[in-house]
Write a protein that holds these residues in place. Structure first.
Motif, short mmCIF file in Angstrom:
data_model
loop_
_atom_site.label_atom_id
_atom_site.label_comp_id
_atom_site.label_asym_id
_atom_site.label_seq_id
_atom_site.Cartn_x
_atom_site.Cartn_y
_atom_site.Cartn_z
N ASP A 146 38.09 56.77 42.02
CA ASP A 146 39.08 57.10 43.12
C ASP A 146 39.03 56.13 44.12
OD1 ASP A 146 36.87 57.94 45.75
OD2 ASP A 146 36.01 58.58 43.63
N VAL A 147 40.33 55.79 44.56
CA VAL A 147 40.49 54.77 45.37
C VAL A 147 41.41 55.12 46.61
CG1 VAL A 147 40.49 52.96 43.59
CG2 VAL A 147 42.70 54.00 43.95
N SER A 148 41.34 54.35 47.97
CA SER A 148 42.27 54.74 48.90
C SER A 148 42.75 53.29 49.67
CB SER A 148 41.21 55.31 50.11
OG SER A 148 40.31 54.20 50.75
N TRP A 156 44.78 46.55 38.09
CA TRP A 156 44.63 47.83 37.31
C TRP A 156 44.60 47.47 35.74
CZ3 TRP A 156 43.07 52.03 39.01
CH2 TRP A 156 43.33 52.51 40.25
N VAL A 172 44.19 58.89 43.74
CA VAL A 172 44.67 57.91 44.67
C VAL A 172 44.74 58.68 46.04
CG1 VAL A 172 46.17 56.39 45.39
CG2 VAL A 172 45.67 56.59 43.06
N TYR A 173 44.13 58.24 46.74
CA TYR A 173 44.19 58.88 48.40
C TYR A 173 45.76 58.77 48.80
CZ TYR A 173 43.57 59.02 53.46
OH TYR A 173 43.76 59.49 54.69
N ASN A 187 48.79 57.25 53.09
CA ASN A 187 47.93 55.91 52.61
C ASN A 187 49.20 54.84 52.32
OD1 ASN A 187 46.74 53.62 51.21
ND2 ASN A 187 46.23 55.08 49.34
N PHE A 239 49.61 53.70 49.04
CA PHE A 239 49.80 54.48 47.64
C PHE A 239 50.49 54.16 46.65
CE2 PHE A 239 51.71 58.21 46.01
CZ PHE A 239 50.51 58.99 45.32
N GLN A 278 49.23 51.50 44.32
CA GLN A 278 48.11 51.94 43.74
C GLN A 278 48.27 53.09 42.75
OE1 GLN A 278 45.60 53.40 46.86
NE2 GLN A 278 44.56 51.17 47.26
N TYR A 279 48.98 54.16 42.96
CA TYR A 279 49.28 55.31 42.22
C TYR A 279 50.17 54.60 41.04
CZ TYR A 279 50.64 60.10 41.05
OH TYR A 279 50.68 61.30 40.73
N ARG A 305 46.56 59.44 36.15
CA ARG A 305 46.33 59.49 37.71
C ARG A 305 46.79 60.56 38.53
NH1 ARG A 305 51.71 57.33 38.53
NH2 ARG A 305 53.18 58.94 37.86
N ALA A 356 46.87 62.46 42.68
CA ALA A 356 46.70 62.08 44.27
C ALA A 356 45.77 63.33 44.55
CB ALA A 356 48.16 62.12 44.65
#
Length: 348
Positions: free
Chosen positions: A37-39, A47, A60-61, A70, A73, A76-77, A87, A89
């Motif tokens: 889990d990332v933010s 990745w 993902v935050y 975020n 986001f 990352q997403y 993935r 959110a």
């Protein structure tokens, strides 16, 4: 500055996938399906390297309250999906700031919506200790009592299901859930992402017999963000990302005949769909169609396969009422998969 939740935990409820035989308080399986889990605080992520290291999924935050998104986001997403990861959110709840339904809408509008692409998990509601106590002067439950917190979580999860058709995953700790909801058993249908750092998941909150995801550490071993595992196989994880089967059933009555139409509104085929039912009001079944069998007032059918966006028609004929039979409300009650249908023919 808004907080990100690296220690969020997701616990699975009644939505636990078949084959996840992990005991609720047992140790983690040795061949766990690993995730992160990332933010925004995690920064840029390579990745493809994460995927090469055996990570199968990422949370993902996305948003917090009604006023924070975020800024990382999208990269990352999207980056997780491009690398082949499944993935999802998550939304960090601020129950004291606004209603649950409003925050669900905000989450959906800012990355938390679900799409039936086979690589998107249902969105996560992250509810845990208030990290801003020194700033807002509230307790770990954000100033809400147990009844108010249950209502808030219910408003969020209902709205999320209305907006996406999926049950939101609930990320929490057992201690917070017990303190702030009174250990409410009301959300067992929502998958659980359990947060508990250590070698074992420990006891689960009420309502859940299994967890779906477990966050066992705030930092992964050679991976970004928190360390997580899925309580099942990779195939089961992929099934959680797929659209649920959409079964609809409707029918009508013409004299002594019940005609029922069963439709698959989803995007995946439905196989071996069971249909069972019973007449009421003194009627007995006289004739059924192919794939069905009957005895007296009971009927059972199996639809071998129902393709996406297709329909099938079932016809059940009952014996005419005998002359002099007392007038009673007549009808047929059916269960089609998980859908219940009652057809009423009036009195005769």
């Amino acid at each position: 500055m808004k907080r990100f939740s690296t220690a969020a935990a997701v616990v699975m409820a009644t939505a636990l996938l078949p084959g996840s035989a992990q005991a609720a308080t047992g140790t983690a399986r040795t061949s766990a399906v690993i995730g992160v889990d990332v933010s925004n605080w995690t920064g840029e992520i390579d990745w493809p390297i994460v995927a090469e290291n055996g990570v199968a999924f990422a949370f993902v935050y996305a948003s917090e309250g009604l006023d924070y998104v975020n800024p990382r986001f999208e990269s990352q997403y999207g980056g997780a999906a491009e690398a082949g990861l499944i993935r999802g959110a998550y939304h960090f709840a601020q129950p004291h700031e606004s209603g649950g339904a409003a925050q669900a809408d905000y989450f959906v509008a800012n990355g938390g919506g679900w799409t039936p692409d086979g690589k998107t998990l249902p969105g996560v509601l992250d509810v845990e200790d208030n990290p801003y106590k020194n700033r807002n002067g509230l307790d770990n439950c954000y100033g809400l009592d147990k009844r108010e917190m249950i209502t808030w979580v219910g408003d969020f999860t209902r709205r999320y299901r209305q907006r996406t058709g999926r049950d939101a995953i609930i990320y929490t700790t057992t201690s917070w859930w017990r303190t702030c909801t009174g250990d409410s058993p009301a959300f067992g249908r929502n998958p659980l992402w359990l947060a508990r750092w250590g070698d074992e998941p420990g006891e689960l909150p009420a309502g859940w017999k299994r967890y779906t995801f477990w966050q066992s550490a705030d930092k992964g071993q050679g991976t970004p963000g928190g360390r997580n595992s899925f309580n099942g196989t990779v195939s089961q994880l992929k099934r959680l990302a797929k659209p649920p089967s959409g079964i609809k059933a409707a029918g009508r009555v013409v004299r002594n005949t019940y005609a029922v139409t069963v439709a698959n509104t989803g995007t995946e085929p439905i196989r071996a769909l069971k249909v069972s039912g019973r007449t009421f009001g003194g009627q007995k079944i006289a004739k059924v169609g192919r794939g069905c069998r009957f005895s007296g007032t009971a009927v059972r059918c199996t639809i071998a396969e129902l393709a996406p966006k297709s329909k099938v028609r079932l016809v059940f004929t009952v014996k005419p009422a005998k002359a002099g039979t007392p007038a009673r409300t007549r009808g047929l009650k059916l269960t089609v998969g998980t859908v219940n249908l009652t057809l009423t023919a009036g009195k005769r």
